[in-house]
Design an enzyme around this catalytic site. Sequence first.
Site, PDB file in Angstrom:
ATOM      1  CB  CYS A   9      -0.869   0.033   1.248  1.00  0.00           C
ATOM      2  SG  CYS A   9      -2.055  -1.309   1.325  1.00  0.00           S
ATOM      3  N   GLY A  36       0.137  -0.111  -5.052  1.00  0.00           N
ATOM      4  CA  GLY A  36      -1.166  -0.764  -4.933  1.00  0.00           C
ATOM      5  C   GLY A  36      -2.109  -0.282  -6.007  1.00  0.00           C
ATOM      6  CG  ASN A 110       2.729   0.536   3.504  1.00  0.00           C
ATOM      7  OD1 ASN A 110       3.808   1.027   3.204  1.00  0.00           O
ATOM      8  ND2 ASN A 110       2.423  -0.712   3.201  1.00  0.00           N
ATOM      9  N   GLY A 111       1.057  -1.727   5.775  1.00  0.00           N
ATOM     10  CA  GLY A 111       1.653  -2.708   6.673  1.00  0.00           C
ATOM     11  C   GLY A 111       0.641  -3.767   7.047  1.00  0.00           C
ATOM     12  CE1 TYR A 250       8.522  -4.756  -8.170  1.00  0.00           C
ATOM     13  CE2 TYR A 250       7.942  -5.982  -6.192  1.00  0.00           C
ATOM     14  CZ  TYR A 250       7.579  -5.380  -7.383  1.00  0.00           C
ATOM     15  OH  TYR A 250       6.288  -5.390  -7.779  1.00  0.00           O
TER      16      TYR A 250
END
Length: 467
Positions: A9, A36, A110-111, A250
């Site tokens: 995210c 995302g 995010n997580g 990445y």
Amino acid sequence: MSLEIHDHCGVFGILTREDDVAKLTYYALYALQHRGQESAGIAVSDGRETMMLKDMGMVSQVFSERDLLNLRGYMAIGHVRYSTTGSSFWENSQPIHVNGPRGSVYVAHNGNLVNTDELREELREQGVRFHTTSDTEVIALLLARHPAEDIEEAVREVMPRLSGAYSLAILTETKLIGLRDPHGIRPLCVGRYRDGFAVSSESCGLDIIGAEYIREIEPGEMAVIDHTGLRFERFSEVRRPSLCIFEFIYFARPDSVMYDTYLYHARKHMGMSLADEAPVDADVVMPIPDTGVPAAIGFSQASGIPFGEGLIKNRYVGRTFIQPTQAIRQLGVRLKLNPLVRDIRGKRLVVVDDSIVRGNTTKEIVKMLRDAGAREVHMRISSPPDKNPCFYGIDTATRQELIASSRSVDEIRRFIGADTLHYLSMENLVRATGRPKEEFCTACFDGEYPIPVPDEMRMAKCRLEAV
Ligand code: SF4
């Protein structure tokens, strides 16, 4: 490889009275779109009330010019999502909104938490009803329902109860808060924009609106932004900084800065080290686009073998909602990558990619290159073998699906059909980041999870593997 790992995210937040915050957030989410693509949302506050628009789809599909004009205010948060905890449906899209005694709380996350079940059960016992299956709703509920006088106090009280990875952008009627968990597993940085400030998962989200990067929010720290300005406050001691090393390999964009390093440069160094560790006689060094490009350039520079693009990415396929026909689906990886056959025929290729997950996509690519007439295919991977699943918000695969969890490098080489295969050593991966190994989560490679993962969660993955 990057075509197989799904992103997680992206979050963003801004306060300014000198510009249109909905449009700024829209552009920032565009820059974070790689994190995302399943849903996008923006919540805007004018100091009295907050409006929100979110939906399934990419940023450009969710918002029209008119939608953005209707989102009026001077503070906003935004989110792009790839589903991790909770499946992919509208209710789980973010920001998540909960009302409480102090007013509204909007949360973009995010997580992934590893103690959601326990916290959800506790809330359920208090009679709370849930509208989503996401751990973000649990965080929003805990913050909104907490009896503290203000949101900062609620953060101080609630965050120590969370276990797992969380970088959050929180919006109330009067405050914007950006914060990172005490391990700092997911990134979040702060910038200055005209009379105000912004927080973003990556610095590229600040760059696109012309905000000036200030610094990363530290693990266990919150950045509080309101009409008085910006202030930092620690809500927890740093437990061992553990930024996900895959951000360097990445996930994040190469033009983003983390730990004071352009990820482009780190990736180029990974490629240079690959050339030192596993030299080979070849005619061309070729990346798997787009994420293999910096490492392939590094390999080419260190080895003296010319860099050449032999696979062209169809950038927009996979972003369509029209289901492919069976015949199109059978094209597999050719839907995403098309070989420059005349440039490949008769050549000895070094092919550089960032990782191998299940191995099937790499196998298809090697076959496609051989079908195009490649004489030799030497795979070089800019990370160590990916053997362990992620519990902190990345949708990689179960352990059983990860090809390196059960096969040796030579067995993988035979499976994918390459002439040679080499993975970058952990030592040189870490060296390319410019920081010590102790500052990263490297659990995908060595199984050293910085935050203990409850047995039930590991077993849930095992049960998934068994079905
Ligand atoms: Fe990153 Fe892997 Fe750690 Fe997850 S387990 S945070 S993907 S290094």
